[in-house]
Design a protein around this motif. Structure first.
Motif, PDB file in Angstrom:
ATOM      1  N   ARG A 144       0.929  -1.333   0.137  1.00 48.98           N
ATOM      2  CA  ARG A 144       0.038  -0.324   0.109  1.00 48.98           C
ATOM      3  C   ARG A 144       1.025   1.398   0.165  1.00 48.98           C
ATOM      4  O   ARG A 144       1.933   1.059   0.459  1.00 48.98           O
ATOM      5  CB  ARG A 144      -0.921   0.127   1.172  1.00 48.98           C
ATOM      6  N   PRO A 145       0.391   2.754  -0.375  1.00 50.89           N
ATOM      7  CA  PRO A 145       1.162   3.624  -0.390  1.00 50.89           C
ATOM      8  C   PRO A 145       1.522   4.179   1.034  1.00 50.89           C
ATOM      9  O   PRO A 145       2.517   4.908   0.970  1.00 50.89           O
ATOM     10  CB  PRO A 145       0.227   4.611  -1.251  1.00 50.89           C
ATOM     11  N   ASP A 146       1.078   3.803   2.067  1.00 54.50           N
ATOM     12  CA  ASP A 146       1.042   4.034   3.336  1.00 54.50           C
ATOM     13  C   ASP A 146       2.072   3.416   4.213  1.00 54.50           C
ATOM     14  O   ASP A 146       2.568   3.595   5.305  1.00 54.50           O
ATOM     15  CB  ASP A 146       0.038   4.225   4.254  1.00 54.50           C
ATOM     16  N   TYR A 147       2.767   2.105   3.498  1.00 56.00           N
ATOM     17  CA  TYR A 147       3.737   1.239   4.199  1.00 56.00           C
ATOM     18  C   TYR A 147       4.722   1.181   3.154  1.00 56.00           C
ATOM     19  O   TYR A 147       4.514   0.636   1.894  1.00 56.00           O
ATOM     20  CB  TYR A 147       2.840  -0.160   4.670  1.00 56.00           C
ATOM     21  N   MET A 148       6.133   1.075   3.464  1.00 59.08           N
ATOM     22  CA  MET A 148       7.031   0.872   2.879  1.00 59.08           C
ATOM     23  C   MET A 148       7.441  -0.449   2.793  1.00 59.08           C
ATOM     24  O   MET A 148       8.265  -0.880   1.790  1.00 59.08           O
ATOM     25  CB  MET A 148       8.132   1.907   3.471  1.00 59.08           C
ATOM     26  N   ALA A 149       7.053  -1.480   3.300  1.00 56.60           N
ATOM     27  CA  ALA A 149       7.768  -2.697   3.563  1.00 56.60           C
ATOM     28  C   ALA A 149       7.175  -3.644   2.974  1.00 56.60           C
ATOM     29  O   ALA A 149       6.391  -4.599   3.462  1.00 56.60           O
ATOM     30  CB  ALA A 149       8.045  -3.115   5.234  1.00 56.60           C
ATOM     31  N   SER A 150       7.167  -3.769   1.535  1.00 57.93           N
ATOM     32  CA  SER A 150       6.556  -4.701   0.887  1.00 57.93           C
ATOM     33  C   SER A 150       7.369  -6.038   0.913  1.00 57.93           C
ATOM     34  O   SER A 150       6.943  -7.132   0.521  1.00 57.93           O
ATOM     35  CB  SER A 150       6.257  -4.261  -0.682  1.00 57.93           C
TER      36      SER A 150
END
Length: 345
Positions: free
Chosen positions: A51-57
């Motif tokens: 998602r755009p609000d979390y960096m840890a994909s």
């Protein structure tokens, strides 16, 4: 009881330069994990989101970077969305983190609380449960065997193929993360896997029957509940005073919960809701070191949990405030909790 942290590596979803924002958050994240290690915390978890609000994909990538910067802290996903991933790659990635960390990696597998990964990787949400059950079965076989023979409906079979690298830990620790579904709790007990329970709202003590179900199910299938680890994973924050912790945490927490609430049709978090949640019986573990320690100890009496993970990096908490909170958690809160539990034992 192990004490630790977990985060989703929040970023500003409206940042004009998303690459620069993610790079800055990645740098801050590694510094936070290093500090958590230095102040003696036991575990650091990183959640997978798309998602755009979390960096840890890709939590394994970030945890691999942290592995070479730390010495003692255990490094875990929190969680790996196993339903939409490939168990072979999940195993290989965390086996690699285990090698880099000299035996400190873990996998916390779950079905995830968001659905973005399913269309992203081409999976049908109608197969939500089947995907998780089959992939968990394969992941467990990969932990236990160098060569694996497996077949199912959700991926291509493995006809006696070897999977490398092998981890330093044997077996590589695997937890099941749940959000309150009794079937998921029973599944973890059936397989003899440690259970992590996320408590994000309501009154935590109302979740105690799930741990009772977990332990009773383990007995029924011939497992000793005393050998099975349990964790509660909660939101919270610590500062020098409860007033300061409240001031620093309310706006970032409310912004995240209200953004998700709008997506899902939930009621909005008000200051009154927040104040209730940070009380002794609420789901947010927040306060001065003494207040936070007291709440952790009180809930350990209820759950008899062997691990406690706190999510402090929620929303856009400034990095400096977060670093101070990690320092207080490790140097003030943790000693108080450990002393109390030692004396109780």
């Amino acid at each position: 009881m192990e004490l630790g942290l977990y985060t989703f590596a929040d970023v500003d979803p409206n940042a004009p330069d998303k690459g620069a924002a993610a790079a800055k958050r990645a740098e801050e994240l590694i510094a936070e994990i290093e500090l958590a290690d230095q102040v003696g915390l036991d575990v650091f978890g990183l959640g997978e989101h798309h998602r755009p609000d979390y960096m840890a994909s890709s939590p394994a990538t970030l945890l691999a970077a942290a592995a070479v910067k730390t010495k003692s802290i255990r490094l875990t996903s929190a969680v790996s969305v196993l339903s939409s991933d490939d168990p072979v790659r999940v195993f290989q990635q965390y086996a690699t983190v285990d090698l880099l960390s000299k035996g400190r990696a873990e996998i916390m597998a779950g079905r995830g609380s968001f659905i973005e990964s399913f269309p992203l990787f081409g999976y049908d949400l109608d197969g939500y449960d089947k995907l998780f059950e089959e992939k968990l079965d394969l992941l467990m076989k990969l932990r236990d065997n160098e060569k694996v023979s497996w077949s199912g409906e959700t991926r291509a079979p493995l006809p006696g193929l070897a999977v490398y690298p092998r981890p330093l830990q044997n077996p590589l620790p695997l937890w099941i993360a749940v959000g309150g579904t009794p079937n998921s709790v029973a599944r973890a007990a059936y397989h003899g896997l440690p259970l992590a329970l996320a408590i994000i709202g309501g009154e935590p003590h109302r979740f105690a029957p799930l741990f009772q179900l977990y332990r009773e199910t383990a007995k029924r299938v011939g497992r000793d509940p005393a050998t099975l680890a349990t964790s509660i994973n909660v939101h919270g924050f610590v500062a020098e005073t409860t007033e300061l912790a409240t001031e620093q945490f309310y706006e970032p927490q409310a912004a995240v919960m209200n953004r998700i609430g709008r997506e899902r049709g939930f009621s909005q978090m008000t200051r009154a809701h927040f104040n209730q949640a940070i009380g002794p019986n609420g789901a947010i573990f927040l306060g001065s070191p003494e207040v936070l320690a007291e709440k952790i100890i009180a809930h350990h009496r209820i759950f008899k949990n062997s691990r406690f993970l706190l999510q402090m990096a929620i929303g856009l908490v400034p990095h400096e405030q977060l670093m101070r909170a990690i320092e207080l958690y490790g140097t003030k809160v943790a000693p108080l909790v450990r002393k109390a539990l030692t004396e109780s034992a």
